[in-house]
Design a protein around this motif. Sequence first.
Motif, short mmCIF file in Angstrom:
data_model
loop_
_atom_site.label_atom_id
_atom_site.label_comp_id
_atom_site.label_asym_id
_atom_site.label_seq_id
_atom_site.Cartn_x
_atom_site.Cartn_y
_atom_site.Cartn_z
N PRO A 182 0.92 -1.04 0.01
CA PRO A 182 -0.13 -0.04 -0.11
C PRO A 182 0.79 1.23 0.15
CG PRO A 182 -0.10 -0.82 2.23
CD PRO A 182 0.80 -1.82 1.37
N SER A 183 0.12 2.39 -0.24
CA SER A 183 0.74 3.64 -0.41
C SER A 183 1.77 4.13 0.94
CB SER A 183 0.05 4.65 -0.79
OG SER A 183 -1.01 4.94 0.19
N HIS A 184 1.29 3.52 1.87
CA HIS A 184 1.94 4.30 3.27
C HIS A 184 3.37 3.23 3.29
CE1 HIS A 184 0.15 0.50 5.48
NE2 HIS A 184 1.39 0.64 6.09
N VAL A 185 3.60 2.23 3.04
CA VAL A 185 4.75 1.49 2.82
C VAL A 185 5.40 1.92 1.86
CG1 VAL A 185 5.68 -0.85 2.57
CG2 VAL A 185 3.51 -0.84 3.48
N TRP A 186 5.11 2.55 0.60
CA TRP A 186 5.90 2.99 -0.07
C TRP A 186 6.60 4.63 0.38
CZ3 TRP A 186 8.09 0.67 -4.29
CH2 TRP A 186 7.52 -0.41 -4.58
N ARG A 187 5.39 5.00 1.08
CA ARG A 187 6.35 6.49 1.59
C ARG A 187 7.36 5.96 2.67
NH1 ARG A 187 4.83 7.44 6.80
NH2 ARG A 187 5.61 9.51 7.49
N ARG A 188 7.19 5.03 3.34
CA ARG A 188 8.40 4.44 4.20
C ARG A 188 9.68 4.16 3.48
NH1 ARG A 188 4.60 0.98 7.61
NH2 ARG A 188 5.89 -0.76 6.62
N GLN A 189 9.51 3.83 2.46
CA GLN A 189 10.50 3.41 1.44
C GLN A 189 11.11 4.64 0.89
OE1 GLN A 189 11.77 -0.05 0.47
NE2 GLN A 189 10.61 -0.40 2.20
N LEU A 190 10.63 5.56 0.71
CA LEU A 190 10.93 6.95 0.06
C LEU A 190 11.76 7.82 1.24
CD1 LEU A 190 8.07 7.98 -2.47
CD2 LEU A 190 10.53 6.98 -2.79
N LEU A 208 1.36 12.19 -3.31
CA LEU A 208 1.64 13.59 -3.62
C LEU A 208 0.70 14.48 -2.95
CD1 LEU A 208 2.23 16.05 -5.23
CD2 LEU A 208 0.95 15.32 -7.32
N GLY A 209 -0.79 13.81 -2.63
CA GLY A 209 -1.82 14.52 -1.85
C GLY A 209 -1.61 14.34 -0.53
N LYS A 210 -1.28 13.28 -0.02
CA LYS A 210 -1.38 12.88 1.39
C LYS A 210 -0.27 12.81 2.19
CE LYS A 210 -5.77 10.53 0.63
NZ LYS A 210 -6.16 9.13 0.65
N ALA A 211 1.14 12.83 1.73
CA ALA A 211 2.23 12.82 2.44
C ALA A 211 2.54 13.91 3.19
CB ALA A 211 3.33 11.99 1.57
N ALA A 212 3.11 13.84 4.46
CA ALA A 212 3.34 14.83 5.32
C ALA A 212 4.71 15.38 4.91
CB ALA A 212 3.21 14.36 6.74
N GLU A 213 5.62 14.57 4.60
CA GLU A 213 6.78 14.96 4.13
C GLU A 213 6.98 15.69 2.68
OE1 GLU A 213 6.50 11.70 7.09
OE2 GLU A 213 5.76 11.87 4.83
N ALA A 214 7.72 16.82 2.63
CA ALA A 214 7.61 17.60 1.27
C ALA A 214 8.36 16.57 0.26
CB ALA A 214 8.31 18.75 1.53
N ASN A 215 9.75 16.13 0.91
CA ASN A 215 10.33 15.29 -0.03
C ASN A 215 9.55 14.10 -0.70
OD1 ASN A 215 10.64 14.33 2.58
ND2 ASN A 215 12.29 12.96 1.84
N VAL A 216 8.86 13.46 -0.06
CA VAL A 216 8.00 12.32 -0.33
C VAL A 216 7.13 13.08 -1.46
CG1 VAL A 216 6.28 10.89 -0.16
CG2 VAL A 216 8.09 10.92 1.44
N ARG A 217 6.57 14.28 -1.23
CA ARG A 217 5.47 14.80 -2.43
C ARG A 217 6.11 15.54 -3.41
NH1 ARG A 217 4.11 17.53 2.38
NH2 ARG A 217 4.74 19.81 1.64
N TRP A 218 7.49 15.80 -3.44
CA TRP A 218 8.03 16.31 -4.68
C TRP A 218 8.46 15.09 -5.67
CZ3 TRP A 218 13.08 15.22 -5.55
CH2 TRP A 218 13.97 15.11 -4.64
N THR A 219 8.99 13.90 -4.71
CA THR A 219 9.63 12.86 -5.50
C THR A 219 8.15 12.28 -6.32
OG1 THR A 219 11.23 12.44 -3.79
CG2 THR A 219 10.45 10.61 -5.14
N ALA A 220 7.01 12.40 -5.74
CA ALA A 220 5.90 11.80 -6.48
C ALA A 220 5.37 12.66 -7.43
CB ALA A 220 4.55 11.79 -5.31
N ALA A 221 5.76 14.00 -7.39
CA ALA A 221 5.34 14.70 -8.27
C ALA A 221 6.53 14.55 -9.76
CB ALA A 221 5.45 16.10 -8.18
N GLU A 222 7.50 14.24 -9.39
CA GLU A 222 8.81 14.25 -10.23
C GLU A 222 8.34 13.00 -10.92
OE1 GLU A 222 13.43 15.02 -10.30
OE2 GLU A 222 12.79 13.46 -8.87
N LEU A 223 8.16 11.70 -10.46
CA LEU A 223 7.97 10.65 -10.95
C LEU A 223 6.65 10.65 -11.88
CD1 LEU A 223 8.95 8.20 -8.04
CD2 LEU A 223 10.33 8.55 -10.27
#
Length: 308
Positions: A45-53, A83-98
């Motif tokens: 799920p997405s929260h696991v991918w968030r941890r990976q990032l 992109l819409g829910k991660a609290a961490e900015a680096n996760v959000r911008w990584t998602a946007a870039e991908l």
Amino acid sequence: MSKSTRRLLPGAVLLLILGITAVMFEPSGRLRGWLAGEAFFEGRPSHVWRRQLLLKAPDQREAAVEKLRNGGADSVAVLRELLGKAAEANVRWTAAELLGGKQGAARDASADLLAALRDSDSHVRTVAATAVPKVETPAETAVPALLALLEKDPAVPVIRALSVYGAEAKPALTALLKIMDTETLDIEVRWNAIRTIGKMREAGADAIPSLLPMLANSESRIREHSAEALGDIGPPSRSVVERLYPLLTDPDTKVRRDSVRSIGQIGAGPEALPLVEKLVKDPEQIVRDAATKTLSQLRDQPQAPTSP
């Protein structure tokens, strides 16, 4: 409440606590993700991918990035959530870039990227701006959103994103002219605004009077891209083409190159031929090549009829 119910209550509470604990600390995270309605990719799920990032080990984080980059539609759904829910900015911008890297395959993420243009983090906003045209967001929604961001934050990635829309970016013309004229802004920001005006082609013709003074600017990059923009606008610049002639002897190589190239794009009278011919022997190859092409364009253009 009956005595039997009161006796059962502590046990029920304990079971509930144990259940919540089991969900929260389940190693795979699948149960938690399923209960939360998260998107899944490769069974995670997405929260696991968030941890990976968020991993500190660069190789492990990069492995997760590569999987998300190369994934299909399921990875897009996960990236949209991050992109819409991660609290961490680096996760959000990584998602946007991908998402931007997936181009048309991530077209469904357009609304998420447009929303990210209002993110609290400036880097997330600029990465999202770069991704907006890449995922083929329609101009009617992209240009107003990018313009709103540009007026608050005149950053190069936002200006570059607008340039992709060409003539459809014309609503941003006034804002771009203001950026061009603001001497306190970074030179790269200003010349990118000029370049984007040129990318509007003939739709940018209203900017011609404002571009002319820029040809004499002390900054070579401003002169270069102003000359380039006039050429990109094309035939509407014909009445001012002679303003490019002095730049054919400019000390900057790229200014000479773009000026002579623009003369060919715009078209000029026979008076331009000897000026262009001199540049065929310019010390710099890029100028010689541009001059040679312009000579061919000028000689091939229809000649005005002579009076009887």
